[in-house]
Design an enzyme around this catalytic site. Structure first.
Site: not given
Ligand code: RFL
Ligand code: PHB
Length: 389
Positions: A72, A200, A292, A296, A384
């Site tokens: 993109h 957005y 989100p 980032k 971004y």
């Molecule tokens: P993660 O992905 O949360 O992985 C952490 C892992 O550790 C495990 N864990 C344990 N394992 C052993 N012992 C314990 N005591 C433990 N406690 C936890 C968990 O089960 C898990 O598998 O962190 P990591 O690797 O740092 O990655 C970060 C990303 O996942 C996160 O920053 C993003 O996904 C944030 N986020 C989003 N970011 C975006 O850029 N765009 C999004 O649309 C977006 N949507 C989201 C999200 C994060 C969410 N969370 C955390 C609730 C949507 C959700 C629902």
């Molecule tokens: C997504 O595709 O889940 C998404 C994309 C951009 C964002 C947040 C979530 O800023």
């Protein structure tokens, strides 16, 4: 059991770090409290910066992303019934890749399995010991049996609810937090994207985002109240609300379909400092969370892992502790810039329930400035697509 680096958590941070360390001959074991299927089933981030993509390539896990990911060159910002394109290519000469976090996780898990490296899933009661010194240990239970890992370092990659951050003494840890007074309701649906690029949308009724996972699969969001439950949002209500918040052309291209996944994420930003305590290094959501809006979260996890990998490589290859000593400061400098950008995007695009007339007029002026100023658009684009490491 002995290893050089014990990694807590098999999310993107832990799996990516594990692969990069294997590449450099540094042994590691990953402990994950959930099953592999559960980890793969979480629908989260979708936008990959080119720096993150390069790191996945280094880890040998980038091939499918390059084949299937969508490049993109910009995004649309919608307000007042009109769209304004932020042309990243023209503004900063870069682009981003649309490729879901679950696909990245799958690619990294497959690489790890192919290398024969150990990941212990569904472990319980993970506890970190002696992290202040040079011989830390991780104790846990697997299938009801108590086990222990001796290691030189522990990488705390266990997300915002993990044990790693809590293992740093309260007297050492500083926490900064901002809770936003709303959440995002997200829907995954097998329907083509509303538009070729992400939209957005700022609207009186609240924020909306039209994203995608592939040419046939959409990821759609609307701002919702913190107290809302998924059951308050049947599909029909979701699509009606989404259409109301988009400009008419885009609203007409929303094709409703049954949701494959629907969840609510409360928005918050938080940072824990320092990211290193003795032999324990935090990375990703274990140390910081961003709302989100700026896409980032995952990319920040990848940049932490980049610095941490370099620090471990310097130590295990040359005995140099310089990278380890500098890790927290280097990582936090980039973390705070991403927090700032995510905070700005969130403030600019959402409807705040408590906002005054003055706040709303200033927000409107911010959006109009963005729509009309190349300088403002360049600042958005530069952040971004991802600031340099
Ligand atoms: P993660 O992905 O949360 O992985 C952490 C892992 O550790 C495990 N864990 C344990 N394992 C052993 N012992 C314990 N005591 C433990 N406690 C936890 C968990 O089960 C898990 O598998 O962190 P990591 O690797 O740092 O990655 C970060 C990303 O996942 C996160 O920053 C993003 O996904 C944030 N986020 C989003 N970011 C975006 O850029 N765009 C999004 O649309 C977006 N949507 C989201 C999200 C994060 C969410 N969370 C955390 C609730 C949507 C959700 C629902
Ligand atoms: C997504 O595709 O889940 C998404 C994309 C951009 C964002 C947040 C979530 O800023």
């Amino acid at each position: 059991m002995r290893t050089q680096v014990a990694i807590i958590g098999a999310g993107p941070s832990g799996l990516l770090l594990g692969q990069l360390l294997i590449r450099d001959g540094i042994s590691n074991v990953i402990l994950e409290r959930r099953s592999a299927a559960y980890v793969l089933g979480r629908v989260r981030a979708g936008i990959i910066e080119t720096g993150t993509a390069a790191l996945l390539d280094e880890a040998g896990a980038g091939a499918r992303m390059h084949r299937e990911g969508l490049i993109h060159d910009g995004i649309e910002i919608s307000f007042g019934g009109e769209h304004h394109r932020m042309d990243f290519r023209r503004l900063v000469g870069k682009s981003v890749i649309v490729y879901g976090q679950s696909e990245i996780t799958r690619d990294l898990m497959e690489r790890r399995a192919a290398c024969g490296a150990e990941t212990l899933y569904e472990v319980e009661d993970v506890a970190l010991h002696d992290v202040a010194g040079a011989q830390p240990k991780v104790r846990f239970r697997q299938d009801g049996v108590a086990r222990e890992i001796d290691c030189e370092f522990i990488a705390g990659c266990d997300g915002s609810h993990g044990v790693s951050r809590q293992s740093i003494p309260a007297a050492v840890l500083r926490s900064y937090e901002r809770i936003y007074p709303f959440g995002w309701l997200g829907v995954l649906v097998e329907r083509p994207p509303v538009s070729p690029e992400l939209i957005y949308a700022h609207h009186e009724r609240g924020f909306a985002l039209c994203s995608m996972r592939s040419p046939t699969r959409s990821r759609l969001y609307v701002q919702c109240r913190l107290e809302d439950q998924v059951s308050d949002w049947p599909d029909e209500r979701f699509y009606e609300e989404l259409r109301l918040r988009l400009a008419p052309g885009a609203a007409a291209r929303v094709h409703p379909g049954p949701s494959l996944e629907k969840s609510i994420t409360p928005l918050r930003g938080c940072v824990a400092e320092p990211m290193r305590y003795g032999s324990l290094m935090l990375a990703g959501d274990a140390a910081h969370v961003v709302p989100p809006t700026g896409a980032k979260g995952l990319n920040l996890a990848a940049s932490d892992v980049h610095y941490l990998w370099q620090a471990f490589a310097g130590y295990f290859r040359n005995g140099s502790r310089a990278g380890l000593e500098a890790y927290s400061e280097r990582a936090l400098r980039r973390v705070w810039k991403a927090e700032r950008f995510s905070w700005w995007m969130t403030n600019t695009l959402h409807r705040f329930p408590e906002s005054s007339g003055f706040d709303r007029m200033a927000q409107r002026a911010e959006l109009e400035y963005l729509a009309s100023s190349t300088a403002a658009q360049t600042a958005l684009a530069e952040n971004y697509v991802g600031l340099p490491l």
